[in-house]
Design a protein around this motif. Sequence first.
Motif, short mmCIF file in Angstrom:
data_model
loop_
_atom_site.label_atom_id
_atom_site.label_comp_id
_atom_site.label_asym_id
_atom_site.label_seq_id
_atom_site.Cartn_x
_atom_site.Cartn_y
_atom_site.Cartn_z
N ASP A 129 101.19 -97.04 141.68
CA ASP A 129 101.28 -96.28 140.44
C ASP A 129 102.13 -95.02 140.62
O ASP A 129 102.91 -94.64 139.75
CB ASP A 129 99.88 -95.87 139.96
CG ASP A 129 99.01 -97.06 139.59
OD1 ASP A 129 99.58 -98.13 139.30
OD2 ASP A 129 97.78 -96.93 139.58
N ARG A 143 101.81 -106.91 137.73
CA ARG A 143 101.77 -105.59 138.34
C ARG A 143 102.04 -105.66 139.84
O ARG A 143 102.67 -104.76 140.41
CB ARG A 143 100.42 -104.93 138.06
CG ARG A 143 100.30 -104.45 136.61
CD ARG A 143 98.95 -103.86 136.30
NE ARG A 143 98.90 -103.39 134.91
CZ ARG A 143 97.80 -103.00 134.28
NH1 ARG A 143 96.64 -103.03 134.91
NH2 ARG A 143 97.86 -102.59 133.02
N HIS A 172 105.78 -95.96 140.81
CA HIS A 172 106.27 -96.22 139.45
C HIS A 172 106.57 -94.91 138.73
O HIS A 172 107.63 -94.76 138.11
CB HIS A 172 105.23 -97.02 138.67
CG HIS A 172 105.53 -97.14 137.21
ND1 HIS A 172 106.36 -98.11 136.70
CD2 HIS A 172 105.15 -96.39 136.14
CE1 HIS A 172 106.46 -97.97 135.39
NE2 HIS A 172 105.73 -96.92 135.03
N GLN A 173 105.65 -93.95 138.81
CA GLN A 173 105.83 -92.69 138.11
C GLN A 173 107.02 -91.91 138.65
O GLN A 173 107.83 -91.36 137.89
CB GLN A 173 104.56 -91.83 138.22
CG GLN A 173 104.57 -90.59 137.35
CD GLN A 173 104.66 -90.94 135.87
OE1 GLN A 173 103.84 -91.69 135.36
NE2 GLN A 173 105.68 -90.41 135.19
#
Length: 577
Positions: free
Chosen positions: A299, A124, A302-303
């Motif tokens: 995050d 990650r 990424h979205q």
Amino acid sequence: MTFRAKPVVKRDHRPAWEGKDRRNFFLNIGFGLLVAIATLILAVAAGAAWYGDHLAPVGSVDGQNITKDEFKDRLTLEAWRLDQEEGRIRTAVVAGYLTASQAGVQDQLIAQQRQQLAAITLERLIDARLQAKLATQEGISVTPEDIDARLVVEATTPESRHAWVIEIKPATDPGAIAPTDPQKAQARAKAETALKEISGGKSWEDVAKTVSTDASSAAQAGDLGWIQADDSQADEPYLKAIFAAPVNAPTAVVEGVDGIYRIGRVTDIASSTVDADYQVKLQNDGQDLAKYRVMVQADVVHQKLQDKIVADVTKPGPQRKVSEIYIKDNGEPLAPDAVKVRHILYSPKDDAANAANLPADDPSWALAEAAATATYQKLQAQPELFDSIARAESDEGSARGTTGTGGKLPYFDKNSGIDEAFQSAILIDGVGPGSLLTPVKSAFGWHVIQVMYKPTDLDHLKALKVKADAGADFAVLARDNSEVTTAGQGGDLGWIANGQLDERLTAGIFGATVGKTSEVLVLQNDGVSLFKVFAEETRTPEGRQLEQLRSTAFSSWYDLKKAAASITRDQLISGGG
């Protein structure tokens, strides 16, 4: 007069600091130097140790290092996230939104993540580095408000609904791949009648138990328990109807993506809730909020990146309606005598696992033999029924149902280590493709066996292409040869858009002539595929196709970017050695 010689005093012309003082001076300097060198060595060692503990790289992306401190911080935060998930599961069980068995499944998934958490965390961090770079190239930025909004999402428990279902699956003729239009109409009419009975006052439970064609759900009067709007196991049209329905009012009859007609009902709703103390809890547990926001920022990146890529591929564009025959790569070299077969198993007492424990004179062995013999005789006259009988009657659990294997088995040879009687039967000389063998008794029961083909899969698929191009029914070829869950539906993949499949498969599909088959496509260490293209239209992705694009388009795009990047990983963390 007497003269005396004057005494001559010898003078020492050396400086005053020479001699003993000089020796002491240099000894002191030497000792000081030794102390300084030792101190320097200790400082270097301490610095090296500190560097090794904190700044040493555990991975890198295009020359940018990921330090041990970054890794340790992220690992701690990831573990905290899992703690919160476990807490939510326990809360859901207490509230009655999850059964103990459902909670057990989720707990097991979390336990598996904990076991691999170090490797997951490193990957990650690598993704965060690379995706930040890609986001900049795509013109994507993240604001503090974006991070705040994401934190609210993390703190939110989504709405759940206690759902029920009545399912009516259309009948299908033996040997057929799909129901006819009259059979579909009959199933819909049955569902509409059931809906009228419920609306007229008949109890839901009575209708569900007597009308549903799915035995497992009918036994529970259609009770599915609590579900959420993103439940990947539920049929999408049914899911949409359930989350639009008021409490205790049946939905209209809904035709599912799988062709099953359903009526839904909601008996209770647990509204979504936001944990207002989520960030306070984070800090009270000793976590660094600033570092957590950095993780959340990744995050969000990424979205946003995924949303952009998905938006690009979900615009209206050319799509093709296709079916596929897929054969999985064997993964190992094949012996010259290797062969693929399919079988229908009739076990004594329908229990393959315990068949070997039954004495040979147990009456259930004779019943299994009689059933196998009857099927063998039926197939001699109608070999096209093999698949449908296997899916309906075989005591091999994986063979049954529309998503089962239909009894297809992997390659076997003389070194396969399978049941000796079964092995001897399928490896006998002179048995060619399509041969139906007389029933064979093994430790698991009686088998009706049909020889499919010998290596290679590529040659076999090329032969199937010739048959399909000559007019053979592609759906039948897929049903009898394909090794994926779509085989039972004749290999039907529906409409395929760019970005939905591996780009090599997509190129083959869009390179084929409409109404014809593609070339046989080989993906190394994956398998071989053959597609038939039935139509082409300009379409906007929707329903399950849209969901599939959302889940695969980004990964297909990102995997290529990641493969092109220069990435290193600490093998002790990643598990590579």
